[in-house]
Design a protein around this motif. Sequence first.
Motif, PDB file in Angstrom:
ATOM      1  N   VAL A 386     -36.198 -29.870 -64.440  1.00  0.00           N
ATOM      2  CA  VAL A 386     -34.821 -29.709 -63.985  1.00  0.00           C
ATOM      3  C   VAL A 386     -34.194 -28.550 -64.740  1.00  0.00           C
ATOM      4  O   VAL A 386     -34.693 -28.115 -65.782  1.00  0.00           O
ATOM      5  N   VAL A 387     -33.088 -28.053 -64.199  1.00  0.00           N
ATOM      6  CA  VAL A 387     -32.421 -26.911 -64.818  1.00  0.00           C
ATOM      7  C   VAL A 387     -30.913 -27.112 -64.749  1.00  0.00           C
ATOM      8  O   VAL A 387     -30.394 -27.661 -63.766  1.00  0.00           O
ATOM      9  N   GLY A 388     -30.202 -26.696 -65.800  1.00  0.00           N
ATOM     10  CA  GLY A 388     -28.751 -26.723 -65.819  1.00  0.00           C
ATOM     11  C   GLY A 388     -28.221 -25.343 -66.127  1.00  0.00           C
ATOM     12  O   GLY A 388     -28.370 -24.844 -67.252  1.00  0.00           O
ATOM     13  N   GLY A 389     -27.608 -24.695 -65.137  1.00  0.00           N
ATOM     14  CA  GLY A 389     -27.093 -23.352 -65.336  1.00  0.00           C
ATOM     15  C   GLY A 389     -25.820 -23.356 -66.160  1.00  0.00           C
ATOM     16  O   GLY A 389     -24.950 -24.216 -65.965  1.00  0.00           O
ATOM     17  N   ILE A 390     -25.690 -22.401 -67.099  1.00  0.00           N
ATOM     18  CA  ILE A 390     -24.487 -22.275 -67.922  1.00  0.00           C
ATOM     19  C   ILE A 390     -23.658 -21.072 -67.477  1.00  0.00           C
ATOM     20  O   ILE A 390     -22.493 -21.200 -67.125  1.00  0.00           O
ATOM     21  N   ASP A 391     -24.270 -19.899 -67.490  1.00  0.00           N
ATOM     22  CA  ASP A 391     -23.585 -18.685 -67.040  1.00  0.00           C
ATOM     23  C   ASP A 391     -24.621 -17.729 -66.480  1.00  0.00           C
ATOM     24  O   ASP A 391     -25.750 -18.129 -66.184  1.00  0.00           O
ATOM     25  N   ALA A 392     -24.267 -16.451 -66.348  1.00  0.00           N
ATOM     26  CA  ALA A 392     -25.160 -15.485 -65.713  1.00  0.00           C
ATOM     27  C   ALA A 392     -26.385 -15.149 -66.545  1.00  0.00           C
ATOM     28  O   ALA A 392     -27.347 -14.557 -66.026  1.00  0.00           O
ATOM     29  N   THR A 393     -26.402 -15.514 -67.814  1.00  0.00           N
ATOM     30  CA  THR A 393     -27.532 -15.164 -68.673  1.00  0.00           C
ATOM     31  C   THR A 393     -28.241 -16.362 -69.292  1.00  0.00           C
ATOM     32  O   THR A 393     -29.355 -16.205 -69.795  1.00  0.00           O
ATOM     33  N   THR A 394     -27.650 -17.555 -69.247  1.00  0.00           N
ATOM     34  CA  THR A 394     -28.178 -18.673 -70.013  1.00  0.00           C
ATOM     35  C   THR A 394     -28.229 -19.952 -69.187  1.00  0.00           C
ATOM     36  O   THR A 394     -27.332 -20.236 -68.386  1.00  0.00           O
ATOM     37  N   ALA A 395     -29.280 -20.748 -69.407  1.00  0.00           N
ATOM     38  CA  ALA A 395     -29.440 -22.056 -68.777  1.00  0.00           C
ATOM     39  C   ALA A 395     -30.238 -22.947 -69.717  1.00  0.00           C
ATOM     40  O   ALA A 395     -30.845 -22.469 -70.691  1.00  0.00           O
TER      41      ALA A 395
END
Length: 460
Positions: A386-395
């Motif tokens: 699974v993945v959780g996006g934070i912003d345009a550069t980090t997850a």
Amino acid sequence: MTQQPPDEFERRLRDVLHSRGLSVPVPPDAIDRIHAGARRRQQRRNGASALGAVAVIAIAAIAIGVRPHGHGSNVAGTLRTASPAPIASSAAPSSPVAVQTSASTVASSAASSAPSSQVASASTPPTPAPAPTPYPSAGSAVPADFTPISVTAVNDKTYWALGTQQCGTVSCTAIVNTTDGGAHFTEVAAPHAATIGINDTTRPVFNLRFADSSNGWAYGDALWTTADGGATWVDASLPAGSVKDLEAARNPGAVAGTAWAIVQPVPFTSGYQLWEAPYATSSGTGAWQRVDLGADPPGDTAPSLVVKGPTAYLLGADAKKVERVYVASVGVATTTFAAPCIPTAGAFSAGIGSLWTACPGGATVSTDGGATWHAASTPSQITVGVVGGIDATTAVVNQGSNLVVVSTTGKPKTASISSKNANFSFLGFTDAKVGYALSQAPNQLWRTTDGGMSWSAVTF
């Protein structure tokens, strides 16, 4: 040759197996007790046939529950909701049903041909009805056995968890809420639906979403809505079928927004559908309408869904197995882009100014609404669940039982988390710092306040 779609029972079983974060604790001897009961009923029927007497048979529905996502199989008994009082259904169940015949009627019909000793045996008093279930009350403290299966947050302090708890001898659907970042929780009313079950009468809910402090949706085989923060719930199930995913969002400062739902039609003769409905703080959820996804809509594999403001993004494959990103907005024709891959359930996430997914070998990000994608720096030979996006550069992604912070600008970093045996089914962030994760075996809710570098278990 055209491949025939699986029958309805097989499809429902497969969907529950792959639904996110579902589990209900079950006694280890449940299957043995079911088999033993079947043998006793068979013996009674054989004995009645030999004596020429009429037997009284009650057939009870057994709900079979399974934990999805490789979450092991379980067999559960009757499941009820954690609501202030039980609810009586006005509709007769289709199958199976309990058939009851009075002992006096049986005795009268058998008297002319059976000896008196046999008639007396047929007149056994009926089994007393079980005592009412002690349902918990909304506003009460959360019991120690509450087990979370879905989480939804509207800011860094306010979130809800859907789960189960014991209500006497049965497992109840329950919802808990906090407004202080998890320092205190209280129970809110829950929809009158089970969280697990496969039979002809049970319509379970697997997930929970809130768009703001008022509007929320509990969904699965059924769809329930609330417009008062969970104080009351209305069954708003779509006639089209069951809801496989649901998200809702609105533009900052707006008083209204849009809820989007991935729907599996019943009967399932074609692909998955996208439906949308307006919602507002003052009026709740409006009427649902199907969205036109163009000439090549999703096929027979459920697409993943995220929303950002007024726009919904679907990541999935069409009937020809071509990977696509579908971009839908209210009143605007749907556009499609080539997808980087088809993710597993839970591997599609929206971050600030970005969309994230997990492809074989690592995490991938788009910063232009799905038109183009590029890979983030991930550990070698990573298997992302699974993945959780934070912003345009980090997850944040999970690598086995670890959580890893990945970036497009630096090396990946393993997060600090106390569990080394977690099987994560969900990751998501409300802002650049605060995020939530759900793990299984055992079920546990985790929370971070430093952008995913460290995680603490939430105590209800």
